[in-house]
Design a protein around this motif. Structure first.
Motif, PDB file in Angstrom:
ATOM      1  N   HIS A 156      35.179  74.583  64.670  1.00  0.00           N
ATOM      2  CA  HIS A 156      35.833  73.438  64.036  1.00  0.00           C
ATOM      3  C   HIS A 156      34.767  72.436  63.607  1.00  0.00           C
ATOM      4  CE1 HIS A 156      40.109  74.080  64.362  1.00  0.00           C
ATOM      5  NE2 HIS A 156      39.989  74.450  65.626  1.00  0.00           N
ATOM      6  N   ILE A 157      35.045  71.714  62.529  1.00  0.00           N
ATOM      7  CA  ILE A 157      34.138  70.696  62.017  1.00  0.00           C
ATOM      8  C   ILE A 157      34.750  69.334  62.315  1.00  0.00           C
ATOM      9  CG2 ILE A 157      33.028  69.762  59.955  1.00  0.00           C
ATOM     10  CD1 ILE A 157      33.110  72.599  58.800  1.00  0.00           C
ATOM     11  N   PHE A 158      33.918  68.423  62.813  1.00  0.00           N
ATOM     12  CA  PHE A 158      34.371  67.109  63.245  1.00  0.00           C
ATOM     13  C   PHE A 158      33.688  66.008  62.453  1.00  0.00           C
ATOM     14  CE2 PHE A 158      34.595  69.956  66.856  1.00  0.00           C
ATOM     15  CZ  PHE A 158      35.858  69.726  67.353  1.00  0.00           C
ATOM     16  N   ASP A 159      34.467  64.988  62.109  1.00  0.00           N
ATOM     17  CA  ASP A 159      33.933  63.762  61.527  1.00  0.00           C
ATOM     18  C   ASP A 159      33.689  62.803  62.686  1.00  0.00           C
ATOM     19  OD1 ASP A 159      33.241  61.703  59.789  1.00  0.00           O
ATOM     20  OD2 ASP A 159      35.320  61.027  59.613  1.00  0.00           O
TER      21      ASP A 159
ATOM     22  N   PRO B 143      46.335  66.655  62.132  1.00  0.00           N
ATOM     23  CA  PRO B 143      45.369  65.586  62.394  1.00  0.00           C
ATOM     24  C   PRO B 143      45.159  65.404  63.891  1.00  0.00           C
ATOM     25  CG  PRO B 143      47.475  64.644  61.767  1.00  0.00           C
ATOM     26  CD  PRO B 143      47.611  66.140  61.650  1.00  0.00           C
ATOM     27  N   MET B 144      43.950  65.687  64.338  1.00  0.00           N
ATOM     28  CA  MET B 144      43.634  65.558  65.750  1.00  0.00           C
ATOM     29  C   MET B 144      42.388  64.690  65.891  1.00  0.00           C
ATOM     30  SD  MET B 144      44.254  69.422  67.182  1.00  0.00           S
ATOM     31  CE  MET B 144      43.230  70.208  65.953  1.00  0.00           C
ATOM     32  N   GLY B 145      42.383  63.821  66.900  1.00  0.00           N
ATOM     33  CA  GLY B 145      41.239  62.965  67.150  1.00  0.00           C
ATOM     34  C   GLY B 145      41.102  62.672  68.627  1.00  0.00           C
TER      35      GLY B 145
ATOM     36  N   PRO C 196      42.377  62.039  74.166  1.00  0.00           N
ATOM     37  CA  PRO C 196      43.061  62.271  72.887  1.00  0.00           C
ATOM     38  C   PRO C 196      43.581  60.967  72.284  1.00  0.00           C
ATOM     39  CG  PRO C 196      43.965  63.676  74.623  1.00  0.00           C
ATOM     40  CD  PRO C 196      43.028  62.721  75.273  1.00  0.00           C
ATOM     41  N   LEU C 197      43.501  60.890  70.972  1.00  0.00           N
ATOM     42  CA  LEU C 197      44.107  59.777  70.236  1.00  0.00           C
ATOM     43  C   LEU C 197      45.508  60.217  69.857  1.00  0.00           C
ATOM     44  CD1 LEU C 197      41.187  58.878  67.812  1.00  0.00           C
ATOM     45  CD2 LEU C 197      41.822  57.689  69.910  1.00  0.00           C
TER      46      LEU C 197
ATOM     47  N   HIS D 233      37.178  63.258  64.761  1.00  0.00           N
ATOM     48  CA  HIS D 233      38.403  63.782  64.167  1.00  0.00           C
ATOM     49  C   HIS D 233      38.102  65.149  63.582  1.00  0.00           C
ATOM     50  CE1 HIS D 233      40.670  60.031  64.447  1.00  0.00           C
ATOM     51  NE2 HIS D 233      39.537  59.427  64.158  1.00  0.00           N
ATOM     52  N   VAL D 234      39.041  66.081  63.757  1.00  0.00           N
ATOM     53  CA  VAL D 234      38.909  67.409  63.164  1.00  0.00           C
ATOM     54  C   VAL D 234      39.202  67.279  61.675  1.00  0.00           C
ATOM     55  CG1 VAL D 234      39.808  69.763  63.147  1.00  0.00           C
ATOM     56  CG2 VAL D 234      39.574  68.552  65.288  1.00  0.00           C
ATOM     57  N   VAL D 235      38.282  67.809  60.835  1.00  0.00           N
ATOM     58  CA  VAL D 235      38.475  67.697  59.385  1.00  0.00           C
ATOM     59  C   VAL D 235      38.859  69.026  58.742  1.00  0.00           C
ATOM     60  CG1 VAL D 235      36.972  65.710  59.132  1.00  0.00           C
ATOM     61  CG2 VAL D 235      36.007  67.999  58.942  1.00  0.00           C
ATOM     62  N   ASP D 236      38.787  70.129  59.479  1.00  0.00           N
ATOM     63  CA  ASP D 236      39.098  71.431  58.883  1.00  0.00           C
ATOM     64  C   ASP D 236      40.440  71.984  59.358  1.00  0.00           C
ATOM     65  OD1 ASP D 236      38.416  71.992  61.480  1.00  0.00           O
ATOM     66  OD2 ASP D 236      37.148  73.699  60.996  1.00  0.00           O
ATOM     67  N   SER D 237      41.351  71.109  59.724  1.00  0.00           N
ATOM     68  CA  SER D 237      42.663  71.525  60.212  1.00  0.00           C
ATOM     69  C   SER D 237      43.742  70.727  59.512  1.00  0.00           C
ATOM     70  CB  SER D 237      42.749  71.308  61.723  1.00  0.00           C
ATOM     71  OG  SER D 237      44.039  71.574  62.195  1.00  0.00           O
ATOM     72  N   VAL D 238      44.904  71.336  59.360  1.00  0.00           N
ATOM     73  CA  VAL D 238      46.042  70.643  58.776  1.00  0.00           C
ATOM     74  C   VAL D 238      46.569  69.599  59.751  1.00  0.00           C
ATOM     75  CG1 VAL D 238      48.374  70.942  57.884  1.00  0.00           C
ATOM     76  CG2 VAL D 238      46.626  72.645  57.391  1.00  0.00           C
TER      77      VAL D 238
END
Length: 160
Positions: A39-42, A58-60, A70-71, A51-56
């Motif tokens: 996974h790629i994270f911002d 939204p997870m942070g 978790p946010l 935050h995960v940027v390569d997923s539909v």
């Protein structure tokens, strides 16, 4: 009390998604990637969040100095809707099949398995499996992500 460490863009951290790999900075980018789940994270160093940027989905997560918190987004209406639709997809089809078996019972001279109950149980199991998979995909449970990645790597190693 453990020493609180600030999130640094050059260090490696445990991946908050799979909790199995290491999140490392990517070369020439303001992002990090997990060595296990890919996974790629911002990374936001000011707010200490990723935050995960390569997923539909939204997870942070916020860095607490020794673990990820978790946010939670205020999307409880969507989550409630997903649970209600999932419950309906499990109960209604199995209920219709069971009702059909109740309204049209098997003939008295037939022996063996009551096929209407077997079909109702099969429908219940099949629909529960599908809804469980959808819930696991939505929430991205760490065990589910780790198992999915290991199965994918196992399939890549198979010949053919």
């Amino acid at each position: 009390m453990p020493r609180v460490l600030a999130l640094d863009g050059a260090d490696t951290y445990d991946c908050p998604v799979c909790r199995h790999g290491q999140m490392q900075p990517m070369a020439l980018m303001d992002a990090c990637a997990c060595s296990f789940c890919r996974h790629i994270f911002d990374v936001n160093l000011d707010q200490q969040t990723v935050h995960v940027v390569d997923s539909v989905q939204p997870m942070g997560w916020r860095w607490q100095g020794w673990r990820w918190q978790p946010l939670y987004q205020s999307r409880s209406d969507i989550t409630l809707t997903l649970w209600l639709v999932g419950l309906a997809l499990v109960i209604f089809p199995a209920g219709i099949v069971a009702l059909g078996g109740y309204v049209f019972p098997p003939l008295d001279e037939s022996v063996g398995i009551n096929w209407s109950i077997a079909w109702a149980l099969g429908t219940l199991v099949a629909h529960t499996t599908m809804v469980s998979w959808l819930v696991a995909e939505h929430y991205q449970f760490p065990f589910y992500v780790m198992t999915k990645i290991r199965l994918q790597r196992l399939l890549e190693r198979l010949p053919g």
